[in-house]
Design a protein around this motif. Structure first.
Motif, PDB file in Angstrom:
ATOM      1  N   VAL A 191       7.060   6.686  -8.400  1.00  0.00           N
ATOM      2  CA  VAL A 191       7.085   7.727  -9.429  1.00  0.00           C
ATOM      3  C   VAL A 191       5.748   7.775 -10.155  1.00  0.00           C
ATOM      4  N   ARG A 192       5.220   6.627 -10.515  1.00  0.00           N
ATOM      5  CA  ARG A 192       3.930   6.589 -11.210  1.00  0.00           C
ATOM      6  C   ARG A 192       2.809   7.148 -10.333  1.00  0.00           C
ATOM      7  N   GLN A 193       2.882   6.898  -9.048  1.00  0.00           N
ATOM      8  CA  GLN A 193       1.879   7.441  -8.129  1.00  0.00           C
ATOM      9  C   GLN A 193       1.967   8.969  -8.099  1.00  0.00           C
ATOM     10  N   ALA A 194       3.190   9.494  -8.101  1.00  0.00           N
ATOM     11  CA  ALA A 194       3.380  10.950  -8.125  1.00  0.00           C
ATOM     12  C   ALA A 194       2.841  11.547  -9.427  1.00  0.00           C
ATOM     13  N   VAL A 195       3.072  10.862 -10.539  1.00  0.00           N
ATOM     14  CA  VAL A 195       2.558  11.331 -11.835  1.00  0.00           C
ATOM     15  C   VAL A 195       1.030  11.326 -11.825  1.00  0.00           C
ATOM     16  N   ASP A 196       0.424  10.275 -11.303  1.00  0.00           N
ATOM     17  CA  ASP A 196      -1.039  10.218 -11.216  1.00  0.00           C
ATOM     18  C   ASP A 196      -1.572  11.363 -10.364  1.00  0.00           C
ATOM     19  N   PHE A 197      -0.898  11.642  -9.261  1.00  0.00           N
ATOM     20  CA  PHE A 197      -1.279  12.747  -8.379  1.00  0.00           C
ATOM     21  C   PHE A 197      -1.212  14.071  -9.135  1.00  0.00           C
ATOM     22  N   ALA A 198      -0.118  14.288  -9.876  1.00  0.00           N
ATOM     23  CA  ALA A 198       0.057  15.528 -10.631  1.00  0.00           C
ATOM     24  C   ALA A 198      -1.049  15.692 -11.680  1.00  0.00           C
ATOM     25  N   ASN A 240       0.825  -1.187   0.000  1.00  0.00           N
ATOM     26  CA  ASN A 240       0.000   0.000   0.000  1.00  0.00           C
ATOM     27  C   ASN A 240       0.874   1.257   0.000  1.00  0.00           C
ATOM     28  N   ILE A 241       0.729   2.079  -1.040  1.00  0.00           N
ATOM     29  CA  ILE A 241       1.454   3.339  -1.095  1.00  0.00           C
ATOM     30  C   ILE A 241       0.611   4.389  -0.391  1.00  0.00           C
ATOM     31  N   GLN A 242       1.211   5.015   0.598  1.00  0.00           N
ATOM     32  CA  GLN A 242       0.532   6.055   1.354  1.00  0.00           C
ATOM     33  C   GLN A 242       1.004   7.419   0.849  1.00  0.00           C
ATOM     34  N   HIS A 243       0.222   8.447   1.151  1.00  0.00           N
ATOM     35  CA  HIS A 243       0.539   9.792   0.677  1.00  0.00           C
ATOM     36  C   HIS A 243       0.260  10.794   1.787  1.00  0.00           C
ATOM     37  N   LYS A 244       1.162  11.751   1.919  1.00  0.00           N
ATOM     38  CA  LYS A 244       0.907  12.877   2.815  1.00  0.00           C
ATOM     39  C   LYS A 244       1.339  14.142   2.089  1.00  0.00           C
ATOM     40  N   ASP A 245       0.610  15.219   2.325  1.00  0.00           N
ATOM     41  CA  ASP A 245       0.880  16.500   1.681  1.00  0.00           C
ATOM     42  C   ASP A 245       0.420  17.592   2.636  1.00  0.00           C
ATOM     43  N   ASN A 246       1.335  18.481   2.994  1.00  0.00           N
ATOM     44  CA  ASN A 246       0.960  19.549   3.911  1.00  0.00           C
ATOM     45  C   ASN A 246       0.769  20.889   3.205  1.00  0.00           C
ATOM     46  N   GLY A 247       0.722  20.879   1.867  1.00  0.00           N
ATOM     47  CA  GLY A 247       0.526  22.095   1.111  1.00  0.00           C
ATOM     48  C   GLY A 247       1.827  22.758   0.681  1.00  0.00           C
ATOM     49  N   THR A 248       2.925  22.395   1.331  1.00  0.00           N
ATOM     50  CA  THR A 248       4.247  22.912   0.987  1.00  0.00           C
ATOM     51  C   THR A 248       5.132  21.807   0.434  1.00  0.00           C
ATOM     52  N   LYS A 249       5.018  20.647   1.064  1.00  0.00           N
ATOM     53  CA  LYS A 249       5.784  19.485   0.621  1.00  0.00           C
ATOM     54  C   LYS A 249       4.961  18.237   0.878  1.00  0.00           C
ATOM     55  N   GLY A 250       5.426  17.140   0.280  1.00  0.00           N
ATOM     56  CA  GLY A 250       4.686  15.906   0.458  1.00  0.00           C
ATOM     57  C   GLY A 250       5.546  14.699   0.166  1.00  0.00           C
ATOM     58  N   ALA A 251       4.938  13.527   0.325  1.00  0.00           N
ATOM     59  CA  ALA A 251       5.659  12.276   0.095  1.00  0.00           C
ATOM     60  C   ALA A 251       4.680  11.156  -0.210  1.00  0.00           C
ATOM     61  N   PHE A 252       5.149  10.244  -1.052  1.00  0.00           N
ATOM     62  CA  PHE A 252       4.510   8.962  -1.262  1.00  0.00           C
ATOM     63  C   PHE A 252       5.441   7.955  -0.608  1.00  0.00           C
ATOM     64  N   VAL A 290       8.314  18.840  -3.322  1.00  0.00           N
ATOM     65  CA  VAL A 290       7.972  20.153  -2.778  1.00  0.00           C
ATOM     66  C   VAL A 290       7.112  20.882  -3.802  1.00  0.00           C
ATOM     67  N   TRP A 291       6.186  21.675  -3.304  1.00  0.00           N
ATOM     68  CA  TRP A 291       5.363  22.506  -4.168  1.00  0.00           C
ATOM     69  C   TRP A 291       6.140  23.757  -4.537  1.00  0.00           C
ATOM     70  N   THR A 292       6.047  24.169  -5.782  1.00  0.00           N
ATOM     71  CA  THR A 292       6.584  25.445  -6.213  1.00  0.00           C
ATOM     72  C   THR A 292       5.413  26.202  -6.839  1.00  0.00           C
ATOM     73  N   GLY A 293       4.805  27.039  -6.067  1.00  0.00           N
ATOM     74  CA  GLY A 293       3.568  27.683  -6.494  1.00  0.00           C
ATOM     75  C   GLY A 293       2.423  26.697  -6.439  1.00  0.00           C
TER      76      GLY A 293
END
Length: 92
Positions: A57-64, A2-14, A29-32
């Motif tokens: 990486v694929r999970q990050a792409v899906d998120f984007a 199970n890939i988990q995700h957290k994002d605090n609006g400034t940075k995040g992680a899978f 990290v978010w840039t804008g």
């Protein structure tokens, strides 16, 4: 796994945890409001060879894609995965 995700609006992680220990992680990290920068990917030796890094990486792409943002892959591993897979390149 199970890939988990957290994002605090400034940075995040899978990430993947096993027995309450983080075994794999991709950070960004978010840039804008329109772009994230993937800055690090790490997979524990116990998970090597299972394609876990690529799954992150694929999970990050899906998120984007879901958030309608682009990705700047500064992490060499993430950049290599995106460069190898044309279907992932539309988020650059």
């Amino acid at each position: 796994m199970n890939i988990q995700h957290k994002d605090n609006g400034t940075k995040g992680a899978f990430y993947i945890e096993k027995d309450n220990v983080k075994k794999a992680e991709l950070t960004y990290v978010w840039t804008g409001k329109t772009k994230i920068i993937i800055d690090h990917t790490e997979v524990d030796d116990s998970l090597r060879g299972e394609g876990i890094g690529e799954k992150l990486v694929r999970q990050a792409v899906d998120f984007a894609k879901e958030k309608d943002v682009s990705i700047l892959p500064l992490c060499p591993f993430a950049k290599a995965i995106i460069d190898k897979n044309k279907e992932l390149q539309d988020i650059l």
